[in-house]
Design a protein around this motif. Structure first.
Motif, short mmCIF file in Angstrom:
data_model
loop_
_atom_site.label_atom_id
_atom_site.label_comp_id
_atom_site.label_asym_id
_atom_site.label_seq_id
_atom_site.Cartn_x
_atom_site.Cartn_y
_atom_site.Cartn_z
N TYR A 21 -5.80 -16.38 -9.87
CA TYR A 21 -4.34 -15.99 -9.34
C TYR A 21 -4.67 -14.42 -9.52
O TYR A 21 -4.12 -13.66 -8.36
CB TYR A 21 -3.33 -16.39 -10.61
N VAL A 22 -4.93 -14.36 -10.14
CA VAL A 22 -5.52 -12.53 -10.05
C VAL A 22 -6.12 -12.43 -8.59
O VAL A 22 -5.73 -10.80 -8.09
CB VAL A 22 -6.12 -11.70 -11.39
N GLY A 23 -6.85 -13.12 -8.28
CA GLY A 23 -7.88 -12.50 -7.17
C GLY A 23 -7.07 -12.13 -6.02
O GLY A 23 -7.22 -12.12 -5.13
N ALA A 24 -6.47 -13.78 -6.53
CA ALA A 24 -5.12 -13.71 -4.55
C ALA A 24 -3.96 -12.20 -4.95
O ALA A 24 -4.23 -12.27 -3.97
CB ALA A 24 -4.60 -14.79 -5.28
N VAL A 25 -3.91 -12.13 -5.96
CA VAL A 25 -2.70 -10.96 -5.66
C VAL A 25 -3.71 -9.84 -4.97
O VAL A 25 -3.42 -9.34 -3.96
CB VAL A 25 -2.10 -10.48 -7.03
N ARG A 26 -5.05 -9.55 -5.23
CA ARG A 26 -5.52 -8.82 -4.41
C ARG A 26 -5.95 -8.45 -3.35
O ARG A 26 -5.78 -8.22 -2.92
CB ARG A 26 -6.77 -8.23 -5.99
N ASP A 27 -6.43 -10.07 -3.17
CA ASP A 27 -6.63 -10.28 -1.64
C ASP A 27 -5.09 -10.20 -1.20
O ASP A 27 -5.61 -10.20 0.70
CB ASP A 27 -7.32 -11.85 -1.22
N HIS A 28 -4.38 -10.59 -1.67
CA HIS A 28 -3.04 -10.25 -0.65
C HIS A 28 -2.59 -8.60 -0.53
O HIS A 28 -1.90 -8.10 0.35
CB HIS A 28 -1.69 -10.47 -1.47
N ALA A 29 -2.99 -8.02 -1.66
CA ALA A 29 -3.15 -6.35 -1.32
C ALA A 29 -3.38 -6.13 -0.44
O ALA A 29 -3.43 -5.11 0.32
CB ALA A 29 -2.89 -5.84 -2.84
N LEU A 30 -4.77 -6.38 -0.63
CA LEU A 30 -6.13 -6.04 0.92
C LEU A 30 -5.72 -5.87 1.84
O LEU A 30 -5.60 -5.23 3.13
CB LEU A 30 -6.89 -6.46 0.48
N SER A 31 -4.74 -8.20 2.76
CA SER A 31 -4.63 -7.97 3.30
C SER A 31 -3.63 -7.41 4.23
O SER A 31 -2.66 -6.50 5.13
CB SER A 31 -4.35 -9.52 3.25
N LEU A 32 -2.46 -6.59 2.90
CA LEU A 32 -1.56 -6.27 3.31
C LEU A 32 -1.25 -5.21 3.80
O LEU A 32 -0.93 -4.41 4.74
CB LEU A 32 0.35 -6.01 2.21
N ALA A 33 -2.12 -4.05 3.23
CA ALA A 33 -3.45 -2.72 3.71
C ALA A 33 -3.42 -2.66 5.33
O ALA A 33 -4.14 -2.87 5.70
CB ALA A 33 -4.42 -2.33 2.84
N CYS A 34 -4.67 -4.22 5.57
CA CYS A 34 -4.73 -4.15 6.70
C CYS A 34 -3.40 -4.26 8.03
O CYS A 34 -3.93 -3.68 8.92
CB CYS A 34 -5.77 -5.63 6.74
N LEU A 92 -4.76 -7.64 -13.47
CA LEU A 92 -2.90 -8.04 -12.86
C LEU A 92 -2.95 -7.04 -12.72
O LEU A 92 -1.84 -6.60 -11.87
CB LEU A 92 -2.73 -9.07 -13.86
N ALA A 93 -2.31 -6.09 -13.86
CA ALA A 93 -1.59 -5.19 -13.21
C ALA A 93 -2.34 -3.88 -12.65
O ALA A 93 -1.32 -4.19 -11.63
CB ALA A 93 -2.00 -3.99 -14.05
N ALA A 94 -3.37 -4.16 -12.26
CA ALA A 94 -3.88 -2.90 -11.35
C ALA A 94 -3.98 -4.22 -9.56
O ALA A 94 -3.81 -3.03 -8.70
CB ALA A 94 -5.35 -3.17 -11.44
N SER A 95 -4.26 -5.34 -10.18
CA SER A 95 -4.19 -5.98 -8.28
C SER A 95 -2.14 -5.64 -7.93
O SER A 95 -2.04 -5.72 -6.69
CB SER A 95 -3.97 -7.29 -8.52
N VAL A 96 -1.14 -5.91 -9.07
CA VAL A 96 0.25 -5.73 -9.16
C VAL A 96 0.83 -4.51 -8.43
O VAL A 96 1.32 -4.11 -7.23
CB VAL A 96 0.58 -6.16 -10.03
N LEU A 97 0.03 -3.44 -9.07
CA LEU A 97 0.54 -2.24 -8.14
C LEU A 97 -0.22 -1.86 -6.97
O LEU A 97 0.61 -0.96 -6.39
CB LEU A 97 -0.48 -1.14 -9.32
N GLY A 98 -1.75 -2.53 -6.43
CA GLY A 98 -1.86 -2.30 -5.29
C GLY A 98 -1.00 -2.44 -3.93
O GLY A 98 -0.90 -2.58 -2.91
#
Length: 262
Positions: free
Chosen positions: A173-186, A227-233
């Motif tokens: 799930y942490v990886g999923a949060v990070r990927d959603h942050a990157l996808s949103l940035a895209c 997780l904190a870094a992913s959520v912040l991103g």
């Protein structure tokens, strides 16, 4: 974080809303709380049967207005599965509420974690093989609001998994949060978000903000930091995209990202 008392109060409020709505003919609890295996990190899952001839979207829309106007809920995401519509909300203190509605003629348990609270389920059984197998991943449209919403949902799941000691699931799930942050940035920058095709074209400063989002080990503190870094991103990208309720979500998820800012 929400308390068990807050979650119980929301359950009582939603059941009262159902009882006062003549369009709702049955209701059930689903998920871990329905079978007594939930804990203080469990979210609230309730499902309701809607009278024949009544559009689900109409009832769901009315309930959404009640939740947003009276309980300060933020709508995160929708999911349609067969005849059922699911809508996920984030309430104050990061309480997640999963609401689903199904036509009465199709209202029956989708699995063992189902506790009928009032009314009746459909009498006939679905035909053998009519229920499709579950998917490995929930498809998320490449739409900014949906990406943010699902990212928040995965963040809450990740936090619960860490606290429960389910470290491999937490890592997922942490990886999923990070990927959603990157996808949103895209999406925000007009880059392709599907299958990470635009990740490497993101500005270096955007990627640098997510350097600490990779899980270095399965130790709880490492998972919490990632997780904190992913959520912040994720939340930074939501704010930059000027998405509705992004500031409210940021405040409600403060527990998950303040460790990085501090």
């Amino acid at each position: 974080m929400f308390t068990v008392e807050q979650r119980d109060a929301l359950r009582v409020r939603m059941l009262k809303l159902a009882q006062d709505d003549e369009r709702v003919v049955a209701g059930a609890a689903v998920g871990s709380l329905a079978v007594g295996t939930g804990d203080r990190f469990s979210d609230l899952d309730l499902t309701f049967a809607i009278a024949d001839g009544v559009p689900l979207t109409k009832v769901l829309g009315d309930w959404t207005r009640t939740l947003t106007e009276e309980l300060e809920a933020v709508q995160l995401a929708d999911l349609e599965a067969g005849p059922t519509i699911y809508r996920v909300f984030l309430l104050p203190d990061a309480l997640q509420f999963d609401l689903s509605m199904t036509p009465a003629t199709e209202f029956r348990p989708a699995g063992p974690r189902f506790q009928l609270l009032f009314g009746e389920t459909a009498e006939d059984e679905p035909e053998a093989g009519s229920r499709p197998p579950g998917r490995l991943f929930i498809p998320t449209p490449a739409v900014a609001a949906d990406i943010l919403g699902w990212g928040v949902i995965y963040a809450l799941h990740a936090r619960a998994c860490i606290e429960r000691g389910r470290v491999w699931q937490a890592e997922h799930y942490v990886g999923a949060v990070r990927d959603h942050a990157l996808s949103l940035a895209c999406v925000h920058r007009g880059l392709p978000a599907v299958q990470a095709r635009g990740y490497d074209q993101l500005p270096p400063e955007t990627l640098a903000r997510l350097d600490r989002a990779h899980v270095g080990s399965l130790e709880p503190d490492a998972l919490r930091g990632a997780l904190a870094a992913s959520v912040l991103g994720l939340l930074n990208e939501g704010a930059e995209a000027d998405l509705p309720d992004a500031d409210v979500v940021t405040h409600r998820l403060a527990e998950l990202h303040e460790v990085i800012k501090g």
